[in-house]
Structure formats: C-alpha cells, structure tokens
Design a protein around this motif. Structure first.
Motif, mmCIF file in Angstrom:
data_model
loop_
_atom_site.group_PDB
_atom_site.id
_atom_site.type_symbol
_atom_site.label_atom_id
_atom_site.label_comp_id
_atom_site.label_asym_id
_atom_site.label_seq_id
_atom_site.Cartn_x
_atom_site.Cartn_y
_atom_site.Cartn_z
ATOM 1 N N VAL A 120 0.913 -1.214 0.173
ATOM 2 C CA VAL A 120 0.326 -0.115 0.087
ATOM 3 C C VAL A 120 0.868 1.230 0.005
ATOM 4 C CG1 VAL A 120 -1.772 1.357 1.199
ATOM 5 C CG2 VAL A 120 -1.951 -1.227 0.937
ATOM 6 N N ILE A 135 -8.215 0.509 -2.990
ATOM 7 C CA ILE A 135 -7.269 -0.449 -2.349
ATOM 8 C C ILE A 135 -8.196 -1.094 -1.539
ATOM 9 C CG2 ILE A 135 -5.455 -0.867 -0.554
ATOM 10 C CD1 ILE A 135 -4.345 1.836 -1.544
ATOM 11 N N VAL A 178 -10.076 3.199 0.357
ATOM 12 C CA VAL A 178 -9.455 1.955 1.023
ATOM 13 C C VAL A 178 -10.389 1.176 2.065
ATOM 14 C CG1 VAL A 178 -7.584 1.290 2.539
ATOM 15 C CG2 VAL A 178 -7.373 3.410 1.359
#
Length: 242
Positions: A120, A135, A178
């Motif tokens: 990440v 993500i 995310v």
C-alpha cells in the motif's frame, strides 16, 4: 454492454489460488487488465494462458524485501497505471500459541501485516498523483472477534483492521478509497492447518464460503459511486457459529 472495469488496471497479490484467483477472474470478466502477483510461476503461467493478454503474470516473492519493493515499479513499467490494488496475499497459523513455531509466526506476520503495509505504501504516491484509486485488503472475520483457536492469525488481522481504518482517513482527501473484506472461513489452502475434525464438521454443516462469493463482494465494493467508500464488509456463512 459496458463492463464494470473496462479500461482499468488491477493488481492482485496471492493471485494463484483462493480468493486472489477468484478476485482476478472476476475483474478480468469485467474488462480489467489484471496483474496477477504470486511466487508460484507455474501456476500463474497456467492461469494467465487461459485469459490472453489481459492477464499479466508477475512472479514476486513478497517475503523478500528487495523483490517486494519491485512490485509497483514493475507493474507501472508494464501497464503505466494502477487503478485497483487488491492486497490479498496471506497465510495462516492456527492452534494453541504454546504449540506454534516461532519461525511460522514471523513469516505469517511479515506476509499478513508488513507486506500489506509495504504494498500500500508503494502504490500510494501513484494513486495520489492521479487523484483516484481503490485499495481492497483481504482481512478476516478474525479481525472482529477474538477467535480462541487462532491467536496469532487473529492478531495479524486485528492489526490490518486498524491499518485500513487509519490509512483510509489519511488518503480519502486525495480521491482514494481504502476498504477491507472480512470473510469467515473460505474453502482454500489456508484451511490446511485446521484440525481435521473441525474442517469436516464445517464442510458438512455448510459453514464455509466459496472464494467466488468473496469476489462477488469485492466487485460490489469497487462498483459503488466514487463518493461512497465501503469501509469494511464482514461476510460469513449463515450456518457458521462463532
């Protein structure tokens, strides 16, 4: 009919089997170019040969720090962009802590926590510069419940749960999303360490998920409007008894 991920580039780690393979297959079916990352070169080549040029094999040993650091640069050199990162690679250590092998503990924490953080970390500058990106991190039901038969594994997923929540708050202002998906037990190689009687009981009672079912939820998360982040999805078989 337009496919959901037409024109996008996705990267999936741990892509040679289980959830990673199912997620890759789902995104390929929806029109993405997918970079399948795994250390199993033979498996990657066999899988990618079925999909043609849209499936790109990338052999990386994520537990080797130098090799791990090449992942994002190598993908960008090949594809020029990364729209989706599914950080899925992981391993499992179950059973009583007193019986656990300390080398296995180190390996699991490195792969389940450190590697995820590094992957990440490495993709963020690219996504921040483009002001867009998704993500997804494979977590576990164990991140939400102190599972007594897997203190080592559960601890790694509790760490990842915190990581997802904190990083999400740092990067949403850049247009990034995310989130994590936290499935209960999934039929995969990770269940190899389960006691045979527990695995047999779970299969017979319908208390396991299919990897394809997890991939369906990943698709749901990724296809929400950009103003919506699915922060965390907990999914488990109805018959699974905590």
């Amino acid at each position: 009919m337009t496919k959901e991920f037409e024109g996008k580039v996705a990267v999936v780690t741990g892509a040679a089997s289980g959830i990673g393979l199912a997620s890759s297959a789902m995104m390929l079916a929806e029109g993405a170019r997918v970079v399948l990352v795994d250390r199993n070169e033979a498996a990657l080549q066999a899988i990618c040969s079925q999909y043609g040029d849209t499936a790109i094999p990338l052999v990386v040993d994520l537990l080797d720090p130098r090799d791990c650091a090449t992942l994002v640069p190598r993908v960008l050199e090949t594809t020029g962009r990364i729209d989706i990162l599914h950080a899925n690679a992981g391993t499992y250590v179950g059973g009583d802590l007193v019986d656990a092998d300390t080398h296995a503990i180190d390996r699991m924490l490195n792969l389940n926590v450190n590697v995820v953080m590094k992957n990440v970390h490495d993709v963020l500058p690219h996504m921040i510069q483009r002001r867009t990106g998704d993500i997804i991190i494979t977590s576990s039901l164990a991140a939400h419940y102190p599972t007594p038969w897997e203190p080592v594994y559960a601890s790694s997923k509790w760490a990842i749960n915190c990581f997802v929540q904190t990083v999400r708050r740092q990067v949403f202002k850049h247009g990034l999303r995310v989130g994590s998906i936290s499935p209960g037990p999934v039929i995969s190689a990770l269940l190899a360490d389960w006691p045979p009687e527990k695995l047999k009981e779970a299969k017979e009672s319908g208390s396991l998920l299919e990897a394809s079912e997890v991939a369906d939820v990943v698709r749901f998360m990724l296809t929400r409007p950009r103003g919506m982040t699915i922060r965390d999805v907990v999914m488990l078989p109805t018959n699974f008894d905590l």
